[in-house]
Design an enzyme around this catalytic site. Structure first.
Site, PDB file in Angstrom:
ATOM      1  N   GLU A 353     -16.047 -45.330  -8.357  1.00 51.38           N
ATOM      2  CA  GLU A 353     -17.344 -45.321  -7.683  1.00 51.38           C
ATOM      3  C   GLU A 353     -18.232 -44.222  -8.248  1.00 51.38           C
ATOM      4  O   GLU A 353     -19.458 -44.353  -8.272  1.00 51.38           O
ATOM      5  CB  GLU A 353     -17.161 -45.133  -6.174  1.00 51.38           C
ATOM      6  CG  GLU A 353     -18.436 -45.395  -5.372  1.00 51.38           C
ATOM      7  CD  GLU A 353     -18.185 -45.493  -3.881  1.00 51.38           C
ATOM      8  OE1 GLU A 353     -18.014 -46.618  -3.387  1.00 51.38           O
ATOM      9  OE2 GLU A 353     -18.152 -44.440  -3.212  1.00 51.38           O
ATOM     10  N   HIS A 384       9.461 -51.902 -11.172  1.00 55.73           N
ATOM     11  CA  HIS A 384       9.987 -53.257 -10.979  1.00 55.73           C
ATOM     12  C   HIS A 384       8.863 -54.274 -10.782  1.00 55.73           C
ATOM     13  O   HIS A 384       9.102 -55.369 -10.264  1.00 55.73           O
ATOM     14  CB  HIS A 384      10.952 -53.262  -9.795  1.00 55.73           C
ATOM     15  CG  HIS A 384      12.158 -52.407 -10.028  1.00 55.73           C
ATOM     16  ND1 HIS A 384      13.278 -52.868 -10.678  1.00 55.73           N
ATOM     17  CD2 HIS A 384      12.397 -51.100  -9.742  1.00 55.73           C
ATOM     18  CE1 HIS A 384      14.174 -51.895 -10.762  1.00 55.73           C
ATOM     19  NE2 HIS A 384      13.665 -50.810 -10.205  1.00 55.73           N
ATOM     20  N   LYS A 512     -24.386 -54.680  -0.300  1.00 46.08           N
ATOM     21  CA  LYS A 512     -24.673 -54.514   1.132  1.00 46.08           C
ATOM     22  C   LYS A 512     -25.921 -55.290   1.534  1.00 46.08           C
ATOM     23  O   LYS A 512     -25.960 -55.965   2.564  1.00 46.08           O
ATOM     24  CB  LYS A 512     -24.882 -53.032   1.463  1.00 46.08           C
ATOM     25  CG  LYS A 512     -23.621 -52.201   1.555  1.00 46.08           C
ATOM     26  CD  LYS A 512     -24.010 -50.772   1.954  1.00 46.08           C
ATOM     27  CE  LYS A 512     -22.816 -49.853   2.036  1.00 46.08           C
ATOM     28  NZ  LYS A 512     -23.222 -48.480   2.393  1.00 46.08           N
TER      29      LYS A 512
END
EC number: 5.3.1.9
Length: 546
Positions: A353, A384, A512
């Protein structure tokens, strides 16, 4: 061409990168028995080994010259002095002021920042002690047992990461829960086992307009008042952390229950402020102060250490080298300590960000690689899952391995097994194994020639995969504070070198705004004709399938 690319150090690093791509770290280690001592930094509470990177003294000198030519030290001084280095928002960047260990006045635009911070900390301490000691009572007169922190992004991820990392310090005075997702499933699950009369909500939002946070806060109020049958109960069960006191009061939270934020603190750097209220409630205010002290320790190191011995600066320079010059497109964060299971997500937000941008602070398009994508998982789990990719993919992924010398829960034999894997992986990623070694090993095991010819190419590991190793002496509040601050300053140095404004987030704002428009369309069942055909069709499908 960017102004950065005209720098002498930049041009030299481009040439060095071409040369280094044909070298192997195995050779560099064979040529220099002092390599670890040359390329490591030891602090009182942690160690950084960056020797397993494709660098030599000439490369490091060129990187340090780049830091000098881009005036990293001058910009560092500007940040700590409170100059408005957040150019696009015309703001100072002063999260470091939240952890200053000094009573000396620090005046910014006529305001004494030191006084504001100390007053805030004093108010937090009184509040925290009142709740933890059972003196803050809910609407029925019962003590608070559960804290629900409602926020998103920096208002949630930082505090949650810290409380998870330090949960072994919690004495159980209160139980802390976090709600960030606007998907109602999360808040419903968190609230289901709780008793409304014993719950205190912290609503954390800098603007107090964040859609996700305010939606969850309204749900929390409805849940509370439907149990108490009294709207006045909000005063006893809600506090806010915000820079917009008026909005919080309009929402129904009483003024004395509102803790301040300031516009010179960015959300992803805010856990040191009242945004960290949940941390203090969970661990106790003394532990919150230790967290601040650890961050201050790193601040002082960052300010005073020469760049060649500077923990955050070296982290930044190595990242710039691997990404911008050697062409790596991602970086893995791999904690080998269960307590740090949220650290990767936290650093992902902090770095991507901050520096995930393609325009310089002068407004010009950047034509060189900037920040890598950050990803990862707890080390053993990752082994794994995706370590196959780290070892043998044709994409080179630099990695930070983060571990601790002492376990917080010393179950016999476990930590040694964990750390054996920790050390083995960085060595294996660097050393690899060539086909000659593979064939010799298979032959020694009695395999026939046909089997060896078929299998040998698949077992070759080229190695030469760069890693940093960070070893903390233990995971405690002070050391964790130092580690977080080190990465904060790494991000700052990267931004300066790459000519990026690290303290805005316009990419977040765009989404937004569009979401608000679409939400109105969904609520009114009136899909705009202005959307592209894909978005319009998806909205119509969603509406028809409800």
């Amino acid at each position: 061409m960017s102004s950065r690319q005209t720098l002498a150090s930049w041009k030299k690093l481009q040439l060095l990168a071409q040369d280094k791509k044909s070298q192997h770290m195995n050779t560099l280690f064979a040529q220099d028995s002092e390599r670890f001592n040359k390329f490591s930094i030891e602090l009182p509470n942690m160690l950084l080994d960056y020797s397993k990177n494709l660098i030599d003294t000439e490369t490091l000198d060129a990187l340090l010259a780049l830091a000098e030519e881009t005036q990293v030290c001058d910009w560092r001084a500007k940040m700590f002095a409170g100059e408005k280095i957040n150019k696009t928002e015309d703001r100072a960047v002063l999260h470091t002021a939240l952890r200053r260990q000094s009573d000396e006045a620090f005046i910014i635009e006529g305001e004494n920042v030191t006084e504001h911070v100390k007053n805030q900390l004093a108010e937090m301490e009184v509040f925290v002690n009142k709740v933890r000691q059972g003196h803050w009572l809910g609407y029925s007169g019962k003590r608070i047992t559960d804290i629900v922190n409602i926020g998103v992004g920096g208002s949630n991820l930082g505090p949650q990461m810290v409380t998870e990392a330090l949960k072994h310090y919690s004495d159980g005075s209160v139980n802390v829960h976090y709600v960030s997702n606007v998907d109602g499933a999360q808040i419903a699950e968190v609230l289901r086992p709780l008793e409304p009369e014993k719950v205190l909500f912290i609503v954390s939002s800098k603007t107090f307009t964040t859609t996700e946070t305010m939606t969850n806060a309204r749900t929390a109020i409805n849940w509370l008042t439907s149990a108490s049958f009294d709207e006045n109960s909000v005063a006893k069960h809600f506090v806010a952390v915000t820079a917009n006191k008026e909005n919080a009061m309009s929402f129904g939270i009483e003024e004395q229950n509102i803790f301040d934020m300031w516009d010179w603190v960015g959300g992803r750097f805010s856990l040191w402020s009242a945004i960290g209220l949940a941390i203090a409630l969970d661990l106790g205010f003394d532990k919150f102060e230790e967290l601040l002290a650890g961050a201050h320790d790193m601040d002082q190191h960052f300010i005073n250490a020469p760049l060649k011995d500077n923990f955050p600066a070296i982290l930044a320079l190595i990242s710039v080298w691997n990404t911008t010059f050697l062409g790596s497109q991602s970086q893995a964060i791999l904690p080998y300590d269960q307590t740090l299971h949220m650290l990767t997500a936290y650093l992902q937000q902090a770095e991507m960000e901050s520096n995930g941008k393609s325009v310089s602070w002068d407004g010009d398009e950047i034509d060189y690689a900037t920040v890598p994508s950050i990803w990862g998982e707890l080390g053993i789990n990752g082994q794994h899952a995706f370590y196959q990719y780290l070892h043998q993919s044709n994409n080179v992924v630099p990695a930070d391995f983060i571990g601790s010398v002492k376990s917080v829960t010393p179950v016999k034999g476990h930590h040694e097994t964990l750390m054996a894997n920790f050390f083995a992986q960085t060595q294996a990623l660097m050393v690899g194994v060539n086909e000659e070694q593979v064939r010799a090993d298979l032959k020694a095991k009695g395999r026939n020639a046909e089997y060896i010819d078929n299998v040998a190419p698949h077992k070759v590991h080229k190695g030469n995969r760069p890693t940093n190793t960070i070893l903390l002496k233990c995971i405690n509040p002070r050391n964790l504070g130092s580690l977080i601050a080190a990465y904060e300053h790494k991000i700052f140095v990267q931004g300066i070198i790459l000519q990026i404004c690290s303290f805005d987030q316009w990419g977040v704002e765009l989404g937004k705004g569009l979401a608000a428009e679409i939400q109105t369309e969904l609520q009114t069942d009136n899909i705009s004709a202005q959307h592209d055909c894909s978005t319009s069709s998806l909205l119509k499908f969603y509406q028809s399938a409800k």
